[in-house]
Design a protein around this motif. Sequence first.
Motif, PDB file in Angstrom:
ATOM      1  N   GLY A 438       1.031  -1.429  -0.135  1.00 48.43           N
ATOM      2  CA  GLY A 438       0.419  -0.041   0.229  1.00 48.43           C
ATOM      3  C   GLY A 438       1.410   1.063  -0.307  1.00 48.43           C
ATOM      4  N   PHE A 439       2.462   1.057   1.225  1.00 48.61           N
ATOM      5  CA  PHE A 439       2.455   2.388   0.904  1.00 48.61           C
ATOM      6  C   PHE A 439       3.805   2.477  -0.759  1.00 48.61           C
ATOM      7  N   LEU A 440       4.066   1.340  -1.296  1.00 42.94           N
ATOM      8  CA  LEU A 440       4.712   1.405  -1.752  1.00 42.94           C
ATOM      9  C   LEU A 440       3.379   2.751  -3.584  1.00 42.94           C
ATOM     10  N   LEU A 441       2.991   1.570  -3.776  1.00 40.74           N
ATOM     11  CA  LEU A 441       1.023   2.070  -4.540  1.00 40.74           C
ATOM     12  C   LEU A 441       1.231   3.983  -4.231  1.00 40.74           C
ATOM     13  N   LYS A 442       1.113   3.926  -2.879  1.00 44.07           N
ATOM     14  CA  LYS A 442       0.642   5.764  -2.973  1.00 44.07           C
ATOM     15  C   LYS A 442       1.706   6.513  -3.153  1.00 44.07           C
ATOM     16  N   GLU A 443       2.775   5.987  -2.853  1.00 47.34           N
ATOM     17  CA  GLU A 443       4.861   7.086  -2.870  1.00 47.34           C
ATOM     18  C   GLU A 443       5.317   6.508  -4.198  1.00 47.34           C
ATOM     19  N   LEU A 444       5.257   5.733  -4.313  1.00 50.45           N
ATOM     20  CA  LEU A 444       6.635   5.328  -5.104  1.00 50.45           C
ATOM     21  C   LEU A 444       5.472   5.046  -7.028  1.00 50.45           C
ATOM     22  N   TRP A 445       3.862   5.026  -7.530  1.00 47.36           N
ATOM     23  CA  TRP A 445       3.004   5.442  -8.343  1.00 47.36           C
ATOM     24  C   TRP A 445       2.824   6.574  -8.065  1.00 47.36           C
ATOM     25  N   VAL A 446       3.491   7.264  -9.048  1.00 46.41           N
ATOM     26  CA  VAL A 446       3.330   9.121  -9.016  1.00 46.41           C
ATOM     27  C   VAL A 446       2.596   9.223 -10.690  1.00 46.41           C
ATOM     28  N   GLU A 447       1.767   9.578 -11.166  1.00 48.59           N
ATOM     29  CA  GLU A 447       1.183  10.292 -12.346  1.00 48.59           C
ATOM     30  C   GLU A 447       1.212   9.184 -13.583  1.00 48.59           C
ATOM     31  N   GLY A 448       1.580   7.754 -12.646  1.00 45.18           N
ATOM     32  CA  GLY A 448       1.601   6.551 -14.329  1.00 45.18           C
ATOM     33  C   GLY A 448       2.343   6.621 -14.610  1.00 45.18           C
ATOM     34  N   ASN A 449       3.560   7.068 -13.338  1.00 49.40           N
ATOM     35  CA  ASN A 449       5.635   6.274 -13.428  1.00 49.40           C
ATOM     36  C   ASN A 449       5.917   5.544 -12.124  1.00 49.40           C
ATOM     37  N   LEU A 450       6.004   4.270 -12.200  1.00 52.06           N
ATOM     38  CA  LEU A 450       6.978   3.846 -10.917  1.00 52.06           C
ATOM     39  C   LEU A 450       8.008   4.565 -10.713  1.00 52.06           C
ATOM     40  N   LEU A 451       8.496   5.036 -10.135  1.00 55.27           N
ATOM     41  CA  LEU A 451       9.922   5.574  -9.293  1.00 55.27           C
ATOM     42  C   LEU A 451      10.371   4.552  -8.320  1.00 55.27           C
ATOM     43  N   ARG A 452      11.922   4.725  -8.541  1.00 57.51           N
ATOM     44  CA  ARG A 452      12.367   4.067  -7.268  1.00 57.51           C
ATOM     45  C   ARG A 452      13.026   4.112  -6.459  1.00 57.51           C
ATOM     46  N   SER A 453      13.252   5.355  -5.922  1.00 59.49           N
ATOM     47  CA  SER A 453      14.024   5.230  -4.699  1.00 59.49           C
ATOM     48  C   SER A 453      13.013   6.198  -3.612  1.00 59.49           C
ATOM     49  N   TRP A 454      12.648   5.952  -2.245  1.00 58.43           N
ATOM     50  CA  TRP A 454      11.981   7.052  -1.453  1.00 58.43           C
ATOM     51  C   TRP A 454      12.703   7.104  -0.232  1.00 58.43           C
ATOM     52  N   ARG A 455      13.135   8.177   0.204  1.00 59.99           N
ATOM     53  CA  ARG A 455      13.271   8.251   1.400  1.00 59.99           C
ATOM     54  C   ARG A 455      13.379  10.067   2.193  1.00 59.99           C
ATOM     55  N   ALA A 456      12.265   9.843   3.370  1.00 66.37           N
ATOM     56  CA  ALA A 456      12.547  11.224   4.033  1.00 66.37           C
ATOM     57  C   ALA A 456      10.870  12.049   3.174  1.00 66.37           C
ATOM     58  N   GLY A 457      10.293  11.445   3.033  1.00 63.36           N
ATOM     59  CA  GLY A 457       8.831  11.848   2.351  1.00 63.36           C
ATOM     60  C   GLY A 457       9.300  12.135   0.468  1.00 63.36           C
ATOM     61  N   LYS A 458      10.653  11.988   0.138  1.00 61.76           N
ATOM     62  CA  LYS A 458      10.722  12.826  -1.443  1.00 61.76           C
ATOM     63  C   LYS A 458      10.784  11.514  -2.282  1.00 61.76           C
ATOM     64  N   ALA A 459      10.286  10.779  -3.484  1.00 60.21           N
ATOM     65  CA  ALA A 459      10.338   9.535  -4.220  1.00 60.21           C
ATOM     66  C   ALA A 459      11.123  10.344  -5.745  1.00 60.21           C
ATOM     67  N   LEU A 460      12.645   8.895  -5.765  1.00 58.11           N
ATOM     68  CA  LEU A 460      13.000  10.408  -7.322  1.00 58.11           C
ATOM     69  C   LEU A 460      13.190   8.901  -7.978  1.00 58.11           C
ATOM     70  N   HIS A 461      13.788   9.236  -8.799  1.00 59.03           N
ATOM     71  CA  HIS A 461      14.397   8.825 -10.474  1.00 59.03           C
ATOM     72  C   HIS A 461      13.107   6.984 -11.100  1.00 59.03           C
ATOM     73  N   ARG A 462      13.338   7.199 -12.146  1.00 56.09           N
ATOM     74  CA  ARG A 462      12.013   6.555 -12.593  1.00 56.09           C
ATOM     75  C   ARG A 462      12.571   4.866 -12.415  1.00 56.09           C
TER      76      ARG A 462
END
Length: 672
Positions: A438-462
């Motif tokens: 649930g966390f991954l889908l909420k924080e790392l699935w962003v505008e139709g793109n899956l991101l690689r890395s999350w830390r301290a509220g910030k998701a980065l990298h395709r």
Amino acid sequence: MPNRLANENSPYLLQHKDNPVDWYPWGPEALHRAKEENKPIFLSIGYAACHWCHVMEHESFENEATAAYMNEHFINIKVDREERPDLDRIYMDAVVAMTQQGGWPMSVFLTPEGKPFYGGTYFPPVPSHGMPSFTQILQSVQQVWEETPEKVYESGQSLTDHLLERGTPPAPGEAPQLDPAIPEQAALKLAQSYDRQHGGWGAAPKFPQPMAIRYLLRRAYRGDGMARQTAAHALQAMAKGGMYDLIGGGFARYSVDNQWLVPHFEKMLYDNAQLARAYLHAYLVTGEDYYRQVCEETLDFVLAEMTHPRGGFYSSIDADSEGEEGKFYVWAYDEVAEILDEEELAAFTQAYTLTPGGNFEGQNVFQRKIGLEALAEMEDVLAPARQKLYQERAKRVRPATDDKVLTAWNAWMATAFAEAARYLDRPDYLQAAQNNLGFLLKELWVEGNLLRSWRAGKALHRGYLEDYASLALALLALYQSDPNPEWYRHAVTLVEEIFTHFRGEAGNLYDTANDHETLILRPQETQDNATPSGASLAAEAFLQLAAYTGESRYTQAALQAIAPIQEVLTAYPTAFGNWLNALDFALAEVQEVAILGDPADRQTQGLLAAVWAQYRPDLVLAASPVPVPEGSPPLLADRVLVNDQPTAYVCRNFACRLPVNTVEKLREQLAG
């Protein structure tokens, strides 16, 4: 004065923010400056838990004179390999091509266009063991760059051409066919190359091989006694202690010796995720509680020490504390004697390696030295003794934790929790998998793109292929433990993204999307290394969706991925362990099970429990109340309750037997 890395999110990059080196993160600014000033790039790649990365930082990157030389003559870029596996793969291939070996820290010199022309791994501050010093390397590269730049560019182009040729996809050929003889041949090769004295494969340093072990357990399920014996021996050897933390649970990265005694003390999420599944499957195949204990201790360790309050799993725990490798984990005899009472100390010294002289630099690394039956008889005394030591160890200065959340690594751990939840009847493990995904889908699935890395509220990298495929597999694993169609729908979306963005015309699979940043080449890793390759994971996801949907395009995509490399699986099975699991599943007669009924009904619960009463590696399950919600797997389509009671359908290749209402009849059909 902090350098540019102070603005980064990676703990590894932040470790270097106060270096006097004028570090850049990888990006347009650094590459543009290299071209503008016509300077070579020094690229340093590592990760937060890497011991020798810390050593080289202290020896060289914190040295004012060395840093001044680097700043004057080079554009210096620091990369976290865990955030950017694409850069790591490209330049590691280059280093291996140049030196026939690789590792971290990785040190590579590039032209301003990013083409590698010289590289290596750790370089010492002074010449030693036949190695030049890092300063000598810098001076030599600078001299060649100034005096013969044409040779540098020629070397860089030649090496880049070699990497491009190596990565050329196969031409489309005939319809792919799988060889049914390969699984048995690969299992035999694994057994023949096995170290029957100490356990495992190869010589020190000795790495776990969880993918190969899971493959052997698949073969054991099919009745291969040699595969079962080999897998069991390997798992027992690793869990004796040393590489396995007998006090706190969880596995270190690898053993520096052949006996699995002295570990490289860092703990990686990906190792513990894969090994937890291997021990779970061993328990299911053998019924021996020892494997269940190791699995649960590993998962409990992750929950206690590597889990973010919102459900994400941290990447690693460092090997070092207080500047010393392993200091957190080793014990002096006198210290243990003060903590344990007389009976506990006597039992502990009988069961584990504990002596006044120690077995590691005067200290003790605990390892079991008695058999499992004798250990079980002493567990009433040993368990509280281990707990006392755990509580005392918790007072020590802890190694640093790399608290970034990586999509693929989290997905592997979520898969382990989801499987353990249903097989071991652990609702807390189910909750962990639900929270994580649930966390991954909420924080790392962003505008139709899956991101690689999350830390301290910030998701980065395709996201990379391994992220998309791993998350899809984790969602399917969770769907089978928690049949919420939302999990299934998200898995389908991710696989469709793989079809759109990661597949080549020949059906080959790239590690990066077709709209990813342009690098000197588009990587496509085939080999399963310490972690499964994105391509082998994608093949697994295709096969599972084929079982749920009956769609031939998924099957065809899997075959196109597996068939071109299947011949090397028997020659190098430990390098293609996850491919072997995918191939074995592709050749199996898969059972597709559909269960209809109110989830709260005891009869429905009994049918589900019957499915998960034993290890069934060739089975996929879809379950639903009636009416079946929209977006559920096609496996559930047009199913009805029989006799208005919870009902199970057992199918093979979508040819189904008569529906049943009782646990006894379901068991008969599953066994038949």
